[in-house]
Design a protein around this motif. Structure first.
Motif, PDB file in Angstrom:
ATOM      1  N   GLU A   1      83.747  -1.271  88.513  1.00 13.12           N
ATOM      2  CA  GLU A   1      83.085  -1.524  89.868  1.00 13.12           C
ATOM      3  C   GLU A   1      82.517  -2.933  89.964  1.00 13.12           C
ATOM      4  OE1 GLU A   1      82.978  -0.250  92.916  1.00 13.12           O
ATOM      5  OE2 GLU A   1      81.717  -1.888  93.643  1.00 13.12           O
TER       6      GLU A   1
ATOM      7  N   THR B   1      86.534  -7.062  99.064  1.00 11.62           N
ATOM      8  CA  THR B   1      86.981  -8.152  98.429  1.00 11.62           C
ATOM      9  C   THR B   1      88.659  -8.081  98.871  1.00 11.62           C
ATOM     10  OG1 THR B   1      87.571  -7.740  96.428  1.00 11.62           O
ATOM     11  CG2 THR B   1      85.485  -8.634  96.649  1.00 11.62           C
TER      12      THR B   1
ATOM     13  N   PHE C   1      88.207   9.268 104.786  1.00 12.67           N
ATOM     14  CA  PHE C   1      87.893   9.715 103.370  1.00 12.67           C
ATOM     15  C   PHE C   1      88.727  10.739 102.927  1.00 12.67           C
ATOM     16  CE2 PHE C   1      83.241   8.698 103.918  1.00 12.67           C
ATOM     17  CZ  PHE C   1      83.269   7.577 103.014  1.00 12.67           C
TER      18      PHE C   1
HETATM   19  C1  LIG Z   1      79.860   1.568 108.234  1.00 15.26           C
HETATM   20  C2  LIG Z   1      80.984   2.409 107.677  1.00 15.26           C
HETATM   21  C3  LIG Z   1      81.018   3.892 108.059  1.00 15.26           C
HETATM   22  C4  LIG Z   1      82.321   4.842 107.931  1.00 15.26           C
HETATM   23  N1  LIG Z   1      82.035   6.055 108.053  1.00 15.26           N
HETATM   24  C5  LIG Z   1      83.113   6.827 107.491  1.00 15.26           C
HETATM   25  C6  LIG Z   1      83.147   8.272 107.797  1.00 15.26           C
HETATM   26  O1  LIG Z   1      81.800   8.842 108.074  1.00 15.26           O
HETATM   27  N2  LIG Z   1      83.967   9.052 107.291  1.00 15.26           N
HETATM   28  C7  LIG Z   1      85.140   8.458 107.095  1.00 15.26           C
HETATM   29  O2  LIG Z   1      86.345   9.423 106.669  1.00 15.26           O
HETATM   30  N3  LIG Z   1      85.239   7.260 106.706  1.00 15.26           N
HETATM   31  C8  LIG Z   1      84.404   6.319 107.039  1.00 15.26           C
HETATM   32  N4  LIG Z   1      84.263   5.185 106.973  1.00 15.26           N
HETATM   33  C9  LIG Z   1      85.447   4.509 106.068  1.00 15.26           C
HETATM   34  C10 LIG Z   1      85.320   4.767 104.665  1.00 15.26           C
HETATM   35  O3  LIG Z   1      84.210   4.591 103.955  1.00 15.26           O
HETATM   36  C11 LIG Z   1      86.696   4.151 103.655  1.00 15.26           C
HETATM   37  O4  LIG Z   1      87.973   4.186 104.571  1.00 15.26           O
HETATM   38  C12 LIG Z   1      86.772   4.488 102.574  1.00 15.26           C
HETATM   39  O5  LIG Z   1      85.593   4.379 101.866  1.00 15.26           O
HETATM   40  C13 LIG Z   1      87.818   3.883 101.763  1.00 15.26           C
HETATM   41  O6  LIG Z   1      87.722   4.166 100.457  1.00 15.26           O
HETATM   42  P1  LIG Z   1      88.326   3.149  99.323  1.00 15.26           P
HETATM   43  O7  LIG Z   1      87.944   3.982  97.970  1.00 15.26           O
HETATM   44  O8  LIG Z   1      89.781   3.142  99.385  1.00 15.26           O
HETATM   45  O9  LIG Z   1      87.614   1.952  99.374  1.00 15.26           O
HETATM   46  P2  LIG Z   1      86.101   1.743  99.023  1.00 15.26           P
HETATM   47  O10 LIG Z   1      85.009   2.771  99.455  1.00 15.26           O
HETATM   48  O11 LIG Z   1      85.602   0.341  99.955  1.00 15.26           O
HETATM   49  O12 LIG Z   1      85.687   1.337  97.831  1.00 15.26           O
HETATM   50  C14 LIG Z   1      86.353   0.300  96.922  1.00 15.26           C
HETATM   51  C15 LIG Z   1      85.459  -0.186  95.853  1.00 15.26           C
HETATM   52  O13 LIG Z   1      86.102  -1.374  95.090  1.00 15.26           O
HETATM   53  C16 LIG Z   1      85.078  -2.343  94.832  1.00 15.26           C
HETATM   54  N5  LIG Z   1      85.653  -3.744  94.629  1.00 15.26           N
HETATM   55  C17 LIG Z   1      86.140  -4.387  95.495  1.00 15.26           C
HETATM   56  N6  LIG Z   1      86.813  -5.580  95.157  1.00 15.26           N
HETATM   57  C18 LIG Z   1      86.219  -5.588  93.890  1.00 15.26           C
HETATM   58  C19 LIG Z   1      86.609  -6.549  92.765  1.00 15.26           C
HETATM   59  N7  LIG Z   1      87.113  -7.785  92.829  1.00 15.26           N
HETATM   60  N8  LIG Z   1      86.021  -6.025  91.473  1.00 15.26           N
HETATM   61  C20 LIG Z   1      85.627  -5.008  91.431  1.00 15.26           C
HETATM   62  N9  LIG Z   1      85.342  -3.800  92.211  1.00 15.26           N
HETATM   63  C21 LIG Z   1      85.752  -4.378  93.453  1.00 15.26           C
HETATM   64  C22 LIG Z   1      84.280  -2.122  96.177  1.00 15.26           C
HETATM   65  O14 LIG Z   1      82.802  -2.832  95.680  1.00 15.26           O
HETATM   66  C23 LIG Z   1      84.014  -0.828  96.449  1.00 15.26           C
HETATM   67  O15 LIG Z   1      83.178   0.053  95.623  1.00 15.26           O
HETATM   68  C24 LIG Z   1      83.293   4.267 106.998  1.00 15.26           C
HETATM   69  C25 LIG Z   1      83.339   2.730 106.906  1.00 15.26           C
HETATM   70  C26 LIG Z   1      82.250   2.081 107.163  1.00 15.26           C
HETATM   71  C27 LIG Z   1      82.294   0.427 106.752  1.00 15.26           C
END
Ligand SMILES: Cc1cc2nc3c(=O)[nH]c(=O)nc-3n(C[C@H](O)[C@H](O)[C@H](O)COP(=O)(O)OP(=O)(O)OC[C@H]3O[C@@H](n4cnc5c(N)ncnc54)[C@H](O)[C@@H]3O)c2cc1C
Length: 386
Positions: free
Chosen positions: A34, A170, A372
């Motif tokens: 991360e 990113t 989520f």
């Molecule tokens: C303000 C806001 C509120 C939201 N509220 C909701 C909600 O209430 N309910 C809901 O269902 N959805 C909600 N969403 C959407 C939801 O947060 C996302 O769809 C979900 O978090 C996606 O999960 P993910 O694990 O695919 O990506 P992410 O949660 O974005 O996780 C990706 C991770 O990869 C890491 N990463 C990226 N690039 C690199 C790199 N180069 N090297 C190392 N690590 C890296 C990031 O730091 C991050 O921790 C919300 C989004 C936002 C922006």
């Protein structure tokens, strides 16, 4: 010397953490890399700090994708009940806010703490402050950060989309997909407020803060929820939902009085202009009703003009000039083309050992806990296959 694992998971967000837990529980040696200094940053700010972690009414129809069937398998095998069971196991208090949306009573931190505890119990290693810089495939995958190399036969890309760059988003996931020859559906901001052009903004944006329940549609999709006027355009749940389907240059249609009719009451009145004002104020907030009427009231209040007013009230057409972009978008639509992935495991069809899960995949949920649920479900699908 590079550390050796069964799987390297890129990104400690919702999808990456759930995948790690499922794989760890099955005895796999898993490391999660991360970039940030803590896990689950987006979870912490989600749902206004209370994390809308799933939706009781989750159906495949709540998701957009170039292939609407792709998400079905993963969603069926890890359902809202599965995640609720986890939440209840950790005694996290939650409630249904509206429309099946489940939120923590206390704080989104409860969900992050729960995921962290589950990772610990499953023996998952998490390495923070690991900005992934390159990935290569030799006999196995080699993932490089500025300070270390990690090797494994499997890499799971869970780096999310481009939304909210200030939280560390990113393009890494898309770059890796391109590097290994996977097709992408062009990424675009979704669940995002609209901008209005100068003329419309001049007429309405000083009403910033005013909201009303409306029915908004574009491209054969419509949503009946609240709309909020902002300093630059329109927001609120109905607008965010429709924004995911909107394409540049298309108008949106707003029904300001869903299931209501005003013409009959106005027709009966002695002074139609006054009756129109009170009829609209019964349906809409006063300031919006007055403004809308100032702009749309007919010169003469004939029956025909009244019919036209009623029609416009139900079909107010606006042409957004754009969106607030990734800075304000809750998610990124588009992403790794689902045709490239197994719907059962999320593994690339052509690059064995390379998996994509969560928001980086071309599956985007409606507002209301669906994003989520997709992160959990796709994470579980991959985690159970490692
Ligand atoms: C303000 C806001 C509120 C939201 N509220 C909701 C909600 O209430 N309910 C809901 O269902 N959805 C909600 N969403 C959407 C939801 O947060 C996302 O769809 C979900 O978090 C996606 O999960 P993910 O694990 O695919 O990506 P992410 O949660 O974005 O996780 C990706 C991770 O990869 C890491 N990463 C990226 N690039 C690199 C790199 N180069 N090297 C190392 N690590 C890296 C990031 O730091 C991050 O921790 C919300 C989004 C936002 C922006």
């Amino acid at each position: 010397m590079a550390d050796k694992y069964d799987a390297v998971i890129l990104g400690a967000g919702a999808a990456g953490l759930l995948c790690a837990i499922e794989a760890g529980k099955r005895g796999r040696r898993v490391v999660v890399l991360e970039r940030a200094d803590r896990i689950g940053k987006k979870i912490l700010i989600s749902g206004g700090g209370r994390c809308n972690f799933t939706n009781l009414h989750c159906q495949p129809e709540n998701f957009l994708s170039a292939n609407p069937h792709f998400a079905k398998s993963a969603l069926a095998r890890y359902t809202p009940s599965d995640f609720i069971a986890l939440v209840e196991k950790h005694r996290i208090a939650y409630h249904e806010k509206t429309l099946g949306q489940l939120f923590c009573d206390r704080s989104a931190r409860d969900i992050v703490d729960m995921l962290e505890a589950e990772c610990r119990a499953a023996g998952v290693k998490i390495v923070l402050n690991s900005n992934i810089q390159h990935i290569e495939r030799k006999n196995e995958f080699v993932v490089g950060t500025p300070t270390a190399e990690f090797r494994a036969p499997v890499v799971v890309v869970a780096t999310g989309g481009l939304s909210i760059p200030k939280l560390g988003a990113t393009s890494l996931g898309y770059d890796i997909a391109r590097q290994f020859g996977l097709k992408l559906q062009p990424p675009r901001p979704a669940l995002v407020p609209f901008l209005l052009g100068p003329a419309d903004c001049k007429q309405y944006c000083d009403l910033a803060g005013v909201s009303a329940e409306v029915n908004v549609s574009t491209d054969h999709q419509s949503f009946r929820e609240k709309m909020l006027i902002t300093h630059r355009g329109l927001s609120g749940p109905a607008i965010l939902q429709v924004s995911s389907y909107w394409r540049e240059g298309n108008p949106i249609r707003i029904d300001l009085a869903p299931d209501r009719s005003v013409a009959a009451a106005i027709q009966e009145a002695k002074v139609r202009s006054i009756a129109a004002r009170s009829a609209l104020q019964e349906i809409l907030p006063k300031r919006l009703a007055a403004r809308w009427l100032d702009i749309h009231a007919p010169r003469s209040w004939t029956n025909r003009a009244l019919e036209e007013l009623e029609r416009r009230l139900h079909e107010w057409i606006l042409l957004p000039t754009g969106t607030e972009g990734y800075e304000k978008a809750e998610v990124t639509a588009g992403g790794v083309d689902t045709g490239e992935l197994s719907s059962k495991t999320m593994e690339s069809r052509n690059v064995p050992g390379l998996y994509f899960i969560g928001e980086v995949v071309d599956v985007t949920g409606h507002l209301g806990g669906f994003n989520f649920q997709w992160a959990w479900a796709s994470g579980a699908a991959a985690g159970r296959a490692l």
